[in-house]
Scaffold this active site. Structure first.
Site, PDB file in Angstrom:
ATOM      1  N   HIS A  42      -6.625  -8.523   0.244  1.00 53.87           N
ATOM      2  CA  HIS A  42      -6.540  -7.283   1.024  1.00 53.87           C
ATOM      3  C   HIS A  42      -7.410  -7.482   2.262  1.00 53.87           C
ATOM      4  CE1 HIS A  42      -5.610  -2.975   1.142  1.00 53.87           C
ATOM      5  NE2 HIS A  42      -6.788  -2.825   1.709  1.00 53.87           N
TER       6      HIS A  42
ATOM      7  N   GLU B  15      -4.373   1.891  -2.957  1.00 52.83           N
ATOM      8  CA  GLU B  15      -5.629   2.393  -2.382  1.00 52.83           C
ATOM      9  C   GLU B  15      -5.445   3.498  -1.337  1.00 52.83           C
ATOM     10  OE1 GLU B  15      -8.191   0.365   0.087  1.00 52.83           O
ATOM     11  OE2 GLU B  15      -6.697   0.083   1.634  1.00 52.83           O
ATOM     12  N   ASN B  16      -4.196   3.699  -0.877  1.00 50.40           N
ATOM     13  CA  ASN B  16      -3.937   4.765   0.092  1.00 50.40           C
ATOM     14  C   ASN B  16      -3.154   5.929  -0.514  1.00 50.40           C
ATOM     15  OD1 ASN B  16      -3.673   2.022   2.122  1.00 50.40           O
ATOM     16  ND2 ASN B  16      -5.089   3.649   2.681  1.00 50.40           N
TER      17      ASN B  16
ATOM     18  N   HIS C 292      -0.490  -2.863   6.482  1.00 49.55           N
ATOM     19  CA  HIS C 292       0.636  -1.928   6.387  1.00 49.55           C
ATOM     20  C   HIS C 292       1.842  -2.385   7.215  1.00 49.55           C
ATOM     21  CE1 HIS C 292      -1.837   1.811   4.910  1.00 49.55           C
ATOM     22  NE2 HIS C 292      -2.279   0.677   4.400  1.00 49.55           N
TER      23      HIS C 292
ATOM     24  N   HIS D 143      -3.010  -4.539   3.248  1.00 45.93           N
ATOM     25  CA  HIS D 143      -3.968  -3.813   4.085  1.00 45.93           C
ATOM     26  C   HIS D 143      -3.487  -3.476   5.492  1.00 45.93           C
ATOM     27  CE1 HIS D 143      -7.666  -2.231   5.775  1.00 45.93           C
ATOM     28  NE2 HIS D 143      -7.709  -3.175   6.685  1.00 45.93           N
TER      29      HIS D 143
ATOM     30  N   ASP E 119       0.807  -1.226   0.000  1.00 47.49           N
ATOM     31  CA  ASP E 119       0.000   0.000   0.000  1.00 47.49           C
ATOM     32  C   ASP E 119       0.846   1.286   0.000  1.00 47.49           C
ATOM     33  OD1 ASP E 119      -1.098  -2.377   1.135  1.00 47.49           O
ATOM     34  OD2 ASP E 119      -2.814  -1.274   1.911  1.00 47.49           O
TER      35      ASP E 119
ATOM     36  N   ASN F  93     -10.331  -1.679   0.501  1.00 42.68           N
ATOM     37  CA  ASN F  93     -11.539  -1.144   1.144  1.00 42.68           C
ATOM     38  C   ASN F  93     -11.749   0.343   0.894  1.00 42.68           C
ATOM     39  OD1 ASN F  93      -9.139  -1.373   2.878  1.00 42.68           O
ATOM     40  ND2 ASN F  93     -10.318  -0.157   4.319  1.00 42.68           N
ATOM     41  N   HIS F  94     -10.675   1.066   0.523  1.00 43.77           N
ATOM     42  CA  HIS F  94     -10.810   2.508   0.279  1.00 43.77           C
ATOM     43  C   HIS F  94     -11.058   2.846  -1.194  1.00 43.77           C
ATOM     44  CE1 HIS F  94     -10.048   3.537   4.366  1.00 43.77           C
ATOM     45  NE2 HIS F  94      -8.850   2.998   4.374  1.00 43.77           N
TER      46      HIS F  94
HETATM   47 FE   FE2 Z   1      -6.879  -1.216   3.148  1.00 42.92          FE
END
Ligand code: FE2
Length: 259
Positions: free
Chosen positions: A150, A39-40, A177, A175, A8, A66-67
């Site tokens: 994820h 996604e981040n 991190h 996910h 990520d 999820n984001h």
């Molecule tokens: Fe995530």
């Protein structure tokens, strides 16, 4: 065949680190395909400009999580660009695709992006059943299969690793991190690691300024989370795969910290 996967990318510092280091690492490890979780890139979510930056930095495929919907301007991009994936097991009417078949060193590589259900509040479809459907649907259309899960729960990711053992050349988690030290080849030949970690500021709580995270846990009044600054690192893994058999020969965990 070498598949390089990157954890990520968090905020501007993560993106800038990727831009500085990815091409060098890609060359160093002889990567045939680079998959980056983006996604981040906005902290939460990703904009089309950030997706372009990740591709320009050297990614072949971007995965999400999820984001995915936090920056809604990504929606048309998801529909137009087959090199960016959102989790496959979201509601079927949602835009974008959760898997794609890409060329790497002349071989067909199926890349699947799944999301876990433990502690993921928005009710995705069962990832175990979803991955069966995707593999069946693509039977005969690929040489090598790669699956990113994820997810928050280590148990769900490890179970997925065993579930796909021998069916995917590589299964890895994103996910949390936080990189895990359990890279291995499972008994039937799948390369596996529970989480490849993140790309972004080291002195942070999952990318966020520590003082803001501490304030939240203390119950103080908090501001909108900001990405931390300073020294960065890139978390990832390189899977060495025999494309003829679809079996993994080596997994190397990557933690690249600029000196
Ligand atoms: Fe995530």
């Amino acid at each position: 065949m070498k598949i390089f996967v990157v954890g990520d990318v968090v905020g501007k510092p993560g993106l800038q680190y990727l831009q500085r280091r990815l091409r060098t690492l890609k060359r160093q490890y002889g990567a045939d395909l680079v998959i980056v979780n983006g996604e981040n890139a906005s902290g939460v979510g990703i904009t089309p400009a950030q997706a372009d930056d990740i591709f320009d930095a050297g990614a072949d495929v971007i995965t999400l999580g999820n984001h995915v919907w936090n920056k809604r301007q990504i929606v048309p991009y998801l529909e137009e660009n087959c090199y960016i994936l959102r989790p496959a097991n979201l509601a079927p009417q949602l835009p974008g695709e959760g898997w794609g078949v890409y060329d790497a060193a002349g071989w067909r590589v199926l890349v699947m992006n799944l999301i876990g259900r433990c502690e993921m509040a928005f009710g995705p479809d069962n990832p175990f059943l979803a991955v069966d459907r995707i593999l069946k649907q693509n039977q005969g259309q690929y040489d090598v299969a790669i699956c990113e899960i994820h997810a928050g729960a280590t148990s769900e990711k490890i179970a997925m690793g065993f579930y796909l053992d021998g069916r995917c050349a590589a299964v890895y988690g994103t996910h949390t991190h936080v990189q895990t030290a359990d890279e291995r080849i499972n008994p039937k030949g799948s390369g596996y690691i529970t989480d490849i970690g993140m790309t972004g500021p080291i002195w942070s709580v999952l990318g966020v300024k520590p003082e803001q995270s501490i304030a939240m846990f203390r119950g103080d009044l908090t501001e909108y989370f900001q990405t931390a600054e300073g020294e960065c690192a890139l978390g990832g893994a390189v899977f060495t795969i025999d494309p003829a058999s679809g079996i993994c020969e080596q997994v190397e965990r990557i933690w690249d910290r600029e000196q």
